[in-house]
Design an enzyme around this catalytic site. Structure first.
Site, PDB file in Angstrom:
ATOM      1  CG  HIS A  37      -3.823  -3.916   3.408  1.00 18.07           C
ATOM      2  ND1 HIS A  37      -2.828  -3.358   4.179  1.00 18.07           N
ATOM      3  CD2 HIS A  37      -4.598  -2.886   2.977  1.00 18.07           C
ATOM      4  CE1 HIS A  37      -2.991  -2.047   4.229  1.00 18.07           C
ATOM      5  NE2 HIS A  37      -4.050  -1.735   3.505  1.00 18.07           N
ATOM      6  CD  GLU A  39      -1.216  -6.267   5.626  1.00 20.51           C
ATOM      7  OE1 GLU A  39      -1.313  -5.058   5.918  1.00 20.51           O
ATOM      8  OE2 GLU A  39      -0.874  -6.686   4.506  1.00 20.51           O
ATOM      9  CB  CYS A  78      -0.986  -0.042   1.154  1.00 22.85           C
ATOM     10  SG  CYS A  78      -2.188  -1.377   0.917  1.00 22.85           S
TER      11      CYS A  78
END
Length: 745
Positions: free
Chosen positions: A238, A240, A152
């Protein structure tokens, strides 16, 4: 030592910003050998002088692990740009048995090399790479032989460092989205071309330089770049979070295929680590635990019981007047069943009339009362949270003094603070650059002062909710306690949206029209409208096709409610309008409504949450609100009644464990009244149901009726709630996180 190092870093950062230059220098330029936003002389002195002689500060990270026998650890540096998900990156990498440390974004390459890091991950963050006060970083990161993965903000930083451009586009992205990836890229090895990921950003890459290759796209938007030879990769999404379905495979590919690291860090017994932490801090001191009955404080109590003697441990449950119906007594009984002696005090009146307290000075002076509204008169959600958080500390002190003849300074305060609490409260314990989303009661200024004086222990600050639950089961706690839905410390006080006047953003009229266009996209009324063309141009071809089909088949009305709700977008806090959708179509077209809830916040910049209103189609704009504060025996009793009904239906249906949480919110909105005298607005409220699915509560999705939870369960809730007096309509929150947080304020 950590505080001293932070002082060094703060001086370093302030020097850097004091001589900041506008813009980002591309890799290979004359300025790229120095820290962006800093004078070259200052940075060379900092990085080659005393700065490197002291290890840079390590942000609080997961220390629960050990090296394999005789192993030389391969280490990954996570450079923190203020992401709400920074700790989740750390967690995911360690789950792959690779050691990590979280460091400030401004950490120089020289320090990373000296410390022996073999890979770098740059987190997301709320800032803009082209802002005048853009975050300081060392562009030499992108010239080094160390593999880099930018996420990002890190992705945008990488693009600009190589000479590309980043800017605002006509739409923002906040939610789970399908993208197309290059299967030939090592970053996407063993992955299908189409991937579901979480996009959450306002800025976008507009020009990719020649020295980077595009490896992922969202229609015409670039969401993945790489310099394969230099092992530099970046993605706009993202990996994660849970909403990126194959995020762990992306980390595997980066760590093992690209960076060539070894998985030689083994996760140790986290229970033992927590016990060691408590033992080292408590010693012979008295410990005060404020027990809510939730899983976090209950797990803390179970840990403390293993370390502390009975006369060392004080467990206090405070009824603040905003608990669920009859819940305080249930909490005390449930804690007694597992062998905990609990002091129970009702301070409802004290909370209702509490006022905001602030320190007189910044250096930690004692708190003094200031002139401010009482909690009952307060409408601002942050103010409510801060009043309640500080009042918890005040009344705990009252119990200590009057009942136990102790002072707050004589005890250690133990809190079940989790990592998301610190991140959302913008605690410097979690990140140096994150924005506050909402203040948690366990991270107010008062609590931070106690922390600074060494009077707070928090054994769970490295945990997320799912990890705490696993720990609770390991400790032998009953499943019904461990699986209890989270409940905010301020209780139902933050599930009542208070307001004394209607809220209308500056672009309210334009937002109303945009929402109408989206909900009636196929109507010939709009075909010559410039705004319709603007909306069409910001949609993908697939979204255009969906809106054409959906709005031909269903008549759906969209209304902008004159209230605000908190959200999280692009790693920052949003406080925006709510859109209400309604239709006469039966059965209720939940998949269509859910898809609209994804699209609307992307197009309507003043809307971050979308809900469906049960009942007939809403015909009139909602212009007025019911003036609402936390007045006892009226508003509070109403939210307690409707919450009790909804929770009982959920439990009795066997659907309690189908969702992670189900907030029930009271909003000051009256539907179905086309004319209201502003001098005497309606006294009704509406109710919002928010069944939510999440593991770690950093991201999540709305539970969809008929898919995640039986529709008949929800319809029964609606029927029963509408029997309560003073309820206008019941709504169902369809918003994912992001853009909408789990709670409404």
């Amino acid at each position: 030592m950590v505080e001293e190092v932070w002082q060094v870093m703060n001086i370093f950062s302030s020097k850097s910003r004091a001589s900041a230059t506008v813009g980002v220098q591309p890799v290979g330029s004359a300025a790229s050998s120095t820290m962006v936003g800093s004078s070259r002389t200052d940075l060379l002195e900092s990085s080659l002088g005393g700065y490197t002689s002291v290890p840079p500060p390590v942000l609080l990270a997961n220390g629960n692990g050990v090296a394999a026998p005789h192993a030389d650890l391969d280490k990954v540096a996570i450079l923190d740009a203020g992401s709400q998900f920074g700790k989740v990156i750390d967690r995911r990498v360690r789950e792959l048995n690779v050691y990590t440390e979280m460091l400030p974004l401004e950490t120089p390459l020289a320090v990373l090399l000296e410390r022996g890091f073999k890979a770098i991950i740059i987190s997301g963050g709320p800032a803009s790479v082209f802002a005048e006060d853009a975050l300081v970083y060392d562009p030499a990161l992108f010239q080094s032989p160390i593999p880099v993965l930018g996420l990002c903000y890190g992705f945008q930083l990488m693009n600009t460092a190589y000479g590309g451009m980043v800017g605002k586009t006509a739409r923002r992205n906040d939610g789970q989205t399908k993208i197309e990836v290059d299967q030939n890229s090592l970053l996407f090895k063993k992955m299908d071309t189409i991937q579901e990921v979480l996009l959450s950003h306002g800025d976008s890459v507009t020009i990719v330089p020649n020295n980077l290759t595009v490896i992922a796209k969202y229609n015409d938007l670039v969401v993945g770049i790489a310099n394969v030879e230099q092992k530099k990769y970046g993605v706009q999404f993202h990996p994660e979070v849970d909403l990126t379905v194959n995020g762990m495979q992306i980390f595997r590919n980066f760590l093992f295929e690209i960076a060539g690291l070894r998985a030689n860090f083994l996760m140790a017994n986290r229970e033992q680590e927590c016990l060691n932490y408590i033992r080292s801090h408590v010693k012979s001191k008295t410990v005060l635990l404020l027990a809510s009955g939730g899983v976090d404080s209950t797990v803390c109590a179970a840990l403390l019981r293993k370390v502390c003697s009975p006369d060392q441990l004080i467990i206090l449950h405070i009824d603040n007047g905003f608990m669920r119906k009859n819940e305080s007594l249930q909490v005390v009984e449930s804690l007694k069943k597992i062998g905990l002696k609990v002091i129970h005090r009702d301070f409802s009146d004290r909370f209702r009339y509490a006022r905001r307290r602030r320190p007189e000075e910044e250096d930690g002076a004692d708190y003094v009362s200031v002139v401010s509204p009482t909690l009952m008169e307060t409408v601002d959600p942050e103010e409510k949270r801060k009043i309640i958080g500080d009042t918890f500390m005040e009344v705990a002190n009252v119990v200590l003094k009057e009942d136990l003849k102790l002072e707050l300074n004589d005890v250690l305060l133990c809190q079940g603070t989790l990592r998301p609490d610190l991140i959302e409260s913008s605690s410097k314990m979690a990140s140096q650059h994150s924005e506050a989303i909402k203040t948690h009661h366990n991270d107010t200024n008062f609590v931070r002062q106690l922390r600074a004086r060494g009077l707070v222990i928090e054994p769970l600050t490295d945990f997320h909710k799912d990890e705490v639950r696993r720990l609770g089961l390991d400790l032998g706690l009953p499943a019904e306690l461990v699986n209890r839905h989270p409940f905010p410390g301020p209780g139902l006080a933050v599930r009542v949206i208070c307001a004394n006047e209607p809220y209308k953003a500056k672009d309210y009229d334009r937002t109303v029209i945009l929402l109408r266009i989206i909900c009636s996209f196929s109507s010939p009324t709009w075909h010559l409208s410039v705004l319709h063309e603007n909306v069409r141009n910001t949609l993908t071809l697939e979204e255009v096709d969906f809106l054409k089909r959906a709005t031909k088949e269903y008549v759906i009305a969209g209304h902008v409610l004159p209230i605000r709700s908190v959200g999280v977008q692009g790693d920052g806090r949003s406080f925006k309008h709510v859109a209400a959708l309604s239709t006469d179509s039966r059965p209720i077209p939940w998949p269509v409504l859910s898809r609209l809830a994804e699209i609307i916040p992307r197009i309507c910049q003043s809307i971050s949450r979308v809900a469906y209103a049960f009942g007939p189609v809403v015909k009139h704009e909602i212009e007025f609100i019911t003036e609402t504060t936390l007045v006892p025996f009226h508003v509070v009793s109403k939210i307690q009644d409707v919450d009790a009904i909804a929770q009982k239906v959920l439990w009795d249906s066997g659907s309690y464990l189908s969702v992670a949480q189900m907030p029930v919110i009271l909003i000051p909105v009256v539907f179905d009244e086309d004319t209201v005298d502003p001098a005497f607005p309606g006294r009704k409220h509406s109710v919002v149901l928010r069944p939510f699915i999440s593991n770690d509560f950093m991201t999540g999705i709305a539970a969809l009726p008929g898919k995640h939870i039986p529709e008949e369960v929800i319809l029964k809730m609606v029927t029963e709630i509408q029997k309560v007096g003073g309820i206008s309509r019941v709504l169902y929150d369809l918003t994912c996180k992001p853009p909408g947080t789990t709670e409404w304020e």
